[in-house]
Enzyme design. Structure first.
Site, short mmCIF file in Angstrom:
data_model
loop_
_atom_site.label_atom_id
_atom_site.label_comp_id
_atom_site.label_asym_id
_atom_site.label_seq_id
_atom_site.Cartn_x
_atom_site.Cartn_y
_atom_site.Cartn_z
CB THR A 21 29.37 37.15 37.47
OG1 THR A 21 30.33 36.12 37.76
CG2 THR A 21 28.73 37.64 38.77
CD GLU A 72 36.04 46.38 37.04
OE1 GLU A 72 37.27 46.27 36.84
OE2 GLU A 72 35.37 45.54 37.68
CE LYS A 110 52.57 31.71 39.44
NZ LYS A 110 53.70 32.30 38.69
CG ASP A 158 43.13 50.95 46.06
OD1 ASP A 158 42.28 50.13 46.46
OD2 ASP A 158 44.28 51.01 46.53
CG ASP A 166 43.53 38.70 40.57
OD1 ASP A 166 43.87 37.52 40.79
OD2 ASP A 166 44.15 39.46 39.80
#
Length: 233
Positions: free
Chosen positions: A212, A87, A142, A116, A138
């Site tokens: 979650t 995380e 777009k 990362d 995430d």
């Protein structure tokens, strides 16, 4: 006054931080986190189970665990499994540490990483994991940002290297374009096979699924979750 941009060992503070951390959270990040952190400068263990002070039979990875609710649920139901949680967001890590302070019995069943995920994946030994979970990542909605999505062929190659044959990569999302994106990439990867046989398989939550906070938000806003499972060939 506490400096919220201090660093403890690795780059930890000063990046990917939302709400201001409480003093109690800062103390845990300074004192508890280093005892659970995976340091990639250390030698890679021949047997990944040796990362844990508790005797475990297998090791699973969750990428982007948020506040850690699902990880805590899994540790409760799978006491012989060691878990690695990634995380990068400081607030999520702080919430996880608060929970671990309250439930100390799980501290010897979990290792944490705050950077990362690709760095940790590249550090892990071949065929060392018994499962990988990626829940509500995430979505980068777009189209021009889709290339930033975590699921891509390079990361699937990483998954394929570290997952044992026959073990599962699980992906859940409420964003249709990301579900389709993941199906496309996994279906075109030679190392993964989609487990689903009929629509019920991807509409039904996983066994012992706890949900979650992101899923709860999606349901409140009228978006249906999709649960994908891929088997490592």
């Amino acid at each position: 006054m506490i400096d919220h941009n201090i660093r403890t060992g690795k780059a930890f503070f000063g990046r990917r931080k939302g709400k201001r951390l409480r003093n109690s959270q800062l103390v845990l990040i300074k004192k508890l986190f280093p005892t659970l952190d995976i340091n990639l400068n250390n030698s890679v263990p021949l047997n990944l189970t040796s990362l844990f002070s508790r005797k475990v039979k297998e090791v699973r990875l969750e990428i982007g665990f948020g506040g850690g609710e699902h990880l805590l649920h899994e540790m409760k139901h799978f006491p012989q499994t060691g878990f690695i949680g990634i995380e990068p967001f400081i607030n999520g890590m702080a919430k996880m540490l608060m929970s671990l302070e309250e439930h100390k019995q799980y501290q010897n069943q979990l290792r944490l990483y705050n950077d990362d995920a690709t760095g940790l994946l590249d550090w892990l030994p071949n065929a060392s994991l018994d499962g990988i979970d990626l829940f509500y990542p995430d979505p980068w909605p777009k189209k021009k940002h889709w290339k930033r999505r975590f699921i891509n062929m390079k990361n699937l190659n990483r998954f394929a290297r570290v997952l044992k044959t026959g073990k599962k990569f699980r992906f859940a999302s409420d964003i249709e374009s990301y579900v389709n994106w993941t199906l496309y990439h996994c279906s075109n990867h030679h190392s993964f096979e989609w487990e689903a046989k009929n629509p019920k398989d991807w509409k039904t939550p996983y066994t012992l699924w706890s949900g979650t906070r992101y899923e709860a938000k999606a349901l409140r806003e009228g978006r249906a979750p999709t649960y994908l499972t891929f088997i490592k060939k």
